[in-house]
Design an enzyme around this catalytic site. Sequence first.
Site, mmCIF file in Angstrom:
data_model
loop_
_atom_site.group_PDB
_atom_site.id
_atom_site.type_symbol
_atom_site.label_atom_id
_atom_site.label_comp_id
_atom_site.label_asym_id
_atom_site.label_seq_id
_atom_site.Cartn_x
_atom_site.Cartn_y
_atom_site.Cartn_z
ATOM 1 C CG HIS A 1 125.557 19.982 -50.826
ATOM 2 N ND1 HIS A 1 125.187 19.281 -51.932
ATOM 3 C CD2 HIS A 1 124.678 21.025 -50.742
ATOM 4 C CE1 HIS A 1 124.139 19.846 -52.495
ATOM 5 N NE2 HIS A 1 123.799 20.911 -51.796
ATOM 6 C CD GLU B 1 124.963 24.984 -47.485
ATOM 7 O OE1 GLU B 1 124.899 23.747 -47.373
ATOM 8 O OE2 GLU B 1 123.964 25.694 -47.773
HETATM 9 N N1 HPA Z 1 122.617 22.359 -48.377
HETATM 10 C C1 HPA Z 1 122.485 21.109 -47.932
HETATM 11 N N2 HPA Z 1 121.443 20.356 -48.224
HETATM 12 C C2 HPA Z 1 120.496 20.848 -49.014
HETATM 13 C C3 HPA Z 1 120.588 22.115 -49.517
HETATM 14 C C4 HPA Z 1 121.702 22.918 -49.188
HETATM 15 O O1 HPA Z 1 121.862 24.089 -49.597
HETATM 16 N N3 HPA Z 1 119.479 22.313 -50.271
HETATM 17 C C5 HPA Z 1 118.773 21.171 -50.240
HETATM 18 N N4 HPA Z 1 119.379 20.272 -49.472
HETATM 19 ZN ZN ZN Z 2 122.432 22.499 -52.274
#
Ligand code: HPA
Ligand code: ZN
Length: 355
Positions: free
Chosen positions: A211, A214
Amino acid sequence: MTKFPCSDHFHSFLKALPKCEHHLHIEGTLEPELLFALAKRNTITLPEWFPPTVEACNKRYSEFADLQDFLDHYYVGMSVLIHEQDFYDLALAYFERAHRDGCLHSEVFFDPQGHVERGISVDNVVNGLNRACKDAAAKFGTTSLLTMCLLRHLPVSSGLDTIKSTEKYFESGVISGLGLDSAEKPFPPELFEECYGALKEKFPKVNLTAHAGEEGDHRYVTNALDLLKVTRIDHGVQSQHSPELLDRLVSNDTMLTMCPLSNVKLQVVKDVEDLPYREFFDKGVSFSINSDDPAYFGGYILDNYVAVHTRFGFSPKEWCTIVLNGINGSWCDEKRKQELREIVDDVYLKYKDVL
Ligand code: HPA
Ligand code: ZN
């Protein structure tokens, strides 16, 4: 903000396209009904601040302030998962729901540390999920892969221990990828270089993602690519602010696994129309459209497709390209990709004259 209505025919077309989901946390598919049923079955008492009913959950889930506010609920939610059967029930319910939306291939995240730190054995988690993957293939003809995520708010030593404890599953191919999730901004990707390096050294063919971008800015994406050597980025929305990074994503064909309804629910943007789908598509940035944590964000994969369609009005041909990019960016084998590509052609021919 519905600029482009989604007619019944167009909805059927989006449903019929052979969609792949690449950004789905299995713990985020825990619907409040199942959450309370499992709490009862496993005699778990939820904290007093947690919404006490299905209705209260749905209301509270519609007003998350940010990623951390969501995560606080998500970690409490997963505390009802104890036995192998609980993980199986959770995953099978997701596969059934995704299949109804026309999702034919799913790459599923799970968070072992969120369970192991509560005293649950990692074998319960992986065996329950793996059994559901196999049963879903037999029942629905869908394919799936498991990706283990490290929780970035926990120490690197915990990540390294988690990798050690799951080596046999990487060896056997039961787990095929590594990801990184949880609170992004305070825990940048460079912290986890050692974890990614150790796993890659032992299993050179392992798939790596993280990730990034975001809530963190575009440098989180660049650092995940440079230091963790990931070949895919989960979210990546903030890449929009760096033209050099966008060029790099295009030239390396790095796919972003984007999650429109999640981005709205976690206040990354006000509305799906504020996301850079048109810009990314026109530039040739490859992205897939995913539900992230559908039980918490109010929509499964098809809802996310419809949300994008109603804001951006991609043409049928453009939708085929988006779905093909998702197929090409998947981690399944070439044979499965080819089967899915052929379904795209069939669906286009069936619908092109009625849309
Ligand atoms: N972002 C970061 N961590 C997470 C997310 C997300 O959207 N969903 C579950 N863990
Ligand atoms: Zn996620």
